[in-house]
Design an enzyme around this catalytic site. Structure first.
Site, PDB file in Angstrom:
ATOM      1  N   GLU A 130       1.437  -1.414   0.008  1.00 44.05           N
ATOM      2  CA  GLU A 130       0.576  -0.154   0.313  1.00 44.05           C
ATOM      3  C   GLU A 130       1.258   1.176   0.123  1.00 44.05           C
ATOM      4  O   GLU A 130       0.391   1.935  -0.511  1.00 44.05           O
ATOM      5  CB  GLU A 130      -0.594   0.176   1.253  1.00 44.05           C
ATOM      6  CG  GLU A 130      -2.021  -0.940   1.353  1.00 44.05           C
ATOM      7  CD  GLU A 130      -2.858  -0.603   0.116  1.00 44.05           C
ATOM      8  OE1 GLU A 130      -3.319  -0.767  -1.032  1.00 44.05           O
ATOM      9  OE2 GLU A 130      -3.901  -0.224   0.762  1.00 44.05           O
ATOM     10  N   THR A 183      -5.406   8.006  -4.014  1.00 44.00           N
ATOM     11  CA  THR A 183      -5.827   8.604  -2.776  1.00 44.00           C
ATOM     12  C   THR A 183      -4.888   9.659  -2.134  1.00 44.00           C
ATOM     13  O   THR A 183      -5.526   9.999  -1.236  1.00 44.00           O
ATOM     14  CB  THR A 183      -5.679   6.787  -1.756  1.00 44.00           C
ATOM     15  OG1 THR A 183      -6.389   5.769  -2.372  1.00 44.00           O
ATOM     16  CG2 THR A 183      -5.885   6.866  -0.504  1.00 44.00           C
TER      17      THR A 183
END
Lengths: 310, 310
Positions: A130, A183
């Site tokens: 991530e 994001t």
């Protein structure tokens, strides 16, 4: 050499009130991988389908590749691996696309080694990927995608993850407009501090959500599904958000908010028929804005990533 | 005329992570009242014992008096009431002294009228008397004192209170140093905004606390009993706080923090013997500072305010 096929599901992070601490898995969509052991060390990616050529093919830059590299390093393996990645999650959608790819790859590579690690032990590798994907090693997508269910990330130092039991009759509607938000960009719009008044509102709702899920008490879930922190800021990036939310609530949803950092919008309902009606109502609004969208309706997925075939 | 004797227990508000949203009742100490109906409208207070003459005798300025006045107004009673108040809770202690007096008076006056209102319906009257006592109509002491148990105040607009089930084997140690802090002053030291990072830490702990209590999972309760918002600021008002907390943890407590706005310190433990050992360890530290203190050990009190005799 041995091959394993695995899948890992889309996930909804934040869940309105639980910014950075809540996430849950849904049944579809899910990414699939075929991971094959190789005699040569290192990780290769021979094939990615469904990304329109947009994901990096170098293992060190691809979330599934990074996750497998981290795994092999951790167990000190002398073998390598090849990955075929079948993307079913749209990129930049707020459904945990990067997390699903790494979760699927991790359960596959773990299976190929006879499962030396638990699902929880796989988490740090997925978090590392991530970091590659969005700049922060957050766990609110990878944890539910790996473990299934509704997950609390209590904290990161050290990582502390707990599963939150949910009622069997809880359905998620996901509506994904054909838009993309990164994001990274979506995090950037958040303010570094918040009024204590808003913080207290938020933590009342967080506690209410947990009590509501565990009792279960649908009324309390409904009253708790509010976000005074991220939604007011991030929703401006999603065309028609407030009208769509209003329509979802009119159609009978318990609550509605941004999935992860968006633009996908989620809603929770206490019956499948309601969840489907909510999906139609939301999609209709995107239609009016000439935005194509996909609708997914499912229960909370208690299983998470899984082996499809060896 | 008819008389009723009632009691209402001390309460721990905030409970470390749950600033302004959590509160629970203990078994002792508890305030007692004798409320007598009168033919003349209005409320009088004929006697207060245990306050060293410090509480106001005018009903309009006394929390028990205000609560009964609000009740009588709400049910449109033509009768009045007299209150005798027996204070067992120390004033300005952070144990919900004002709340206990009004909760006891409310269950008594409600009983005298044949219980026309539920405990939840009595809450707004008790909150009104909190406004008199400390300047804000907060519910985190009155709700657990009236309802018993571990209570979540999800929000105030409208008031939304939920009970949180707790494990039977959960013991509270209260150590009350002979010091006084006014809630009003203690609120004033808090900052109007907090870093989002701290807010996220706090809400992870809040959710962890609820999951821990409801599963139950003592390890999770222990990891969640932290407060990064109020404790770092308020603890400076309590002499020796950090050392006392350290000793409580050494003695085996799951967690330790400021009860309400202090100076009383609470600890939670999973066995009575541990809770008692924790109390001794904490008291010893106050002794070293030449501060007298009282120790109370009990389970979470599931009953709350109660009628003692009619």
């Amino acid at each position: 050499m041995k091959s394993v096929k695995a899948s890992a599901p889309a996930t909804v992070a934040n869940v309105s009130c639980g910014f950075d601490i809540f996430g849950f898995a849904v049944e579809a969509p899910a990414d699939e991988v075929i991971v094959t052991l190789t005699d040569n060390p290192g990780v290769t990616i021979s094939k990615i389908v469904g990304d329109d050529g947009r994901l990096p093919r170098e293992a060190e830059k691809n979330t599934s590749g990074v996750a497998v590299l981290e795994f092999l390093k951790a167990i000190d393996s002398k073998l390598g691996a090849n990955i075929e990645l079948y993307k079913h999650l749209p990129l930049g959608s707020g459904m945990g696309s990067s997390a699903a790819s790494s979760a699927a790859a991790l359960v596959a590579i773990n299976e190929l080694h006879g499962n030396p690690l638990t699902r929880e032990q796989l988490l740090p590798f997925a978090m590392e990927s991530e970091r590659i994907a969005c700049g922060s090693a957050h766990a609110d997508n990878v944890a539910p995608s790996l473990l299934g269910g509704f997950v609390l990330i209590r904290g990161y130092a050290p990582l502390d993850v707990a599963s939150i039991p949910t009622p069997a009759e809880l359905y998620c509607t996901l509506v994904h407009p054909h838009l993309e938000l990164k994001t990274e960009d979506s995090r950037r719009v958040l303010k570094p501090s918040i009024p204590i008044k808003d913080a207290i509102t938020q933590w009342g709702n967080i506690a209410g959500m947990v009590v509501g899920l565990m009792k279960p008490d649908y009324g309390l879930i409904q009253r708790s599904l509010h976000d005074v922190v991220a939604e007011p800021i991030r929703s401006v990036l999603i065309p028609g958000f407030h009208k769509i939310k209003e329509e979802a609530m009119q159609a009978g949803a318990l609550g509605c908010g941004i999935s992860g950092s968006g633009p996908t919008i989620f809603a929770l309902s206490s019956e499948r028929a309601v969840a489907e009606r909510v999906g139609k109502a939301m999609q209709q609004q995107f239609d009016l804005l000439k935005l194509k969208s996909d609708v997914f309706v499912s229960r909370i997925n208690g299983e998470g990533a899984k082996i499809l075939s060896a």
